[in-house]
Scaffold this active site. Structure first.
Site, short mmCIF file in Angstrom:
data_model
loop_
_atom_site.label_atom_id
_atom_site.label_comp_id
_atom_site.label_asym_id
_atom_site.label_seq_id
_atom_site.Cartn_x
_atom_site.Cartn_y
_atom_site.Cartn_z
N LYS A 87 19.34 29.64 27.92
CA LYS A 87 18.06 30.30 27.71
C LYS A 87 17.66 30.11 26.25
O LYS A 87 18.42 30.45 25.33
CB LYS A 87 18.24 31.79 28.01
CG LYS A 87 17.09 32.40 28.75
CD LYS A 87 17.50 33.78 29.20
CE LYS A 87 16.30 34.57 29.64
NZ LYS A 87 16.63 35.97 29.83
C1 E4P Z 1 14.76 37.87 31.69
O1 E4P Z 1 14.85 36.68 31.67
C2 E4P Z 1 14.14 38.63 30.60
O2 E4P Z 1 14.93 38.57 29.45
C3 E4P Z 1 13.91 40.05 31.02
O3 E4P Z 1 13.31 40.03 32.30
C4 E4P Z 1 13.08 40.85 30.05
O4 E4P Z 1 12.75 42.07 30.64
P1 E4P Z 1 12.18 43.33 29.80
O5 E4P Z 1 10.81 42.99 29.33
O6 E4P Z 1 12.19 44.45 30.78
O7 E4P Z 1 13.14 43.54 28.65
#
Ligand code: E4P
Length: 222
Positions: A87
């Protein structure tokens, strides 16, 4: 459409995995921090849950902001298991890293996507997935569903292979909404995944069926 679980909590992942409905997991530094455990230990535990699966995707995020450092981190992380997807945030250095990792055959998840232009860059760089953050956009009054629509159109126009991974999900309604807009994947907090199964009318209907059945058995027994 694939469903990923958006958590680093091992018990939640195990329980959702047992439903047979989970195709992968996404983590981020905040989710790892919430568990208070070592990053690689958590990733290894997640890999262990999916060990009998043919193909899955476990996103582990780099924490460097420089392309060469990101690539170095990525190369260490992919040594853990073939399921690991790197990521990388969509910043200029991140796009350089995504392009290089993609050239080397390493899967990437371009994260922190808030605009169609960022999604376009991620696809041009060869990202495996792009993660538009719906909830965080809605929080600032921007329509996240319009963003998904726009990314879908751009990717289809140019036949980009990057998959749209809808993230930052806040409500169960967003699941069917992004599914109907053509999101390839959604990543869900465990609570929202559980809500997908629920409807009051299902519970009421089942209770009535079981009650009627029991009454019939009692009548026949007399
Ligand atoms: C996933 O890939 C993201 O990091 C996550 O969905 C972020 O979610 P949030 O906005 O609730 O922190």
């Amino acid at each position: 459409m694939k469903i990923f679980l958006d958590t680093s909590n091992i018990d939640e992942i195990k329980s959702a995995y047992n439903t047979g409905m989970i195709d992968g997991v996404t983590t981020n530094p905040s989710l790892i921090a919430k568990e208070g455990k070592d990053f690689k230990e958590v990733i290894n535990e997640i890999v262990e849950i999916f060990k009998d699966t043919k193909d899955t995707s476990i996103s582990a995020e780099v924490i460097s902001t420089n392309a060469q450092e990101m690539i170095k981190e990525a190369k260490e992380l992919v040594k853990i298991h073939k399921f690991i997807v790197i990521k990388v945030p969509i910043i200029p250095e991140g796009i350089i890293a995504i392009k290089e990792l993609s050239n080397q055959g390493i899967k990437t998840n371009a994260t922190l996507c808030f605009s169609a232009n960022q999604a376009l860059l991620a696809a041009k760089a060869g990202a495996t997935y792009v993660s538009p953050f719906l909830g965080r956009l809605d929080d600032i009054g921007v329509s996240s569903l319009d963003l998904i629509k726009e990314i879908r159109t751009i990717y289809d126009n140019f036949d980009f292979k990057t998959e749209i991974l809808s993230a930052s999900i806040r409500s169960v309604d967003q699941v069917s909404q992004v599914a109907s807009l053509g999101s390839d994947i959604i990543t869900l907090p465990p609570k929202i995944f559980k809500e997908m199964f629920k409807h009051d009318l299902t519970d009421k209907g089942l209770a009535a069926f079981l009650k009627d059945w029991e009454e019939l058995q009692n009548k026949l027994d007399k």
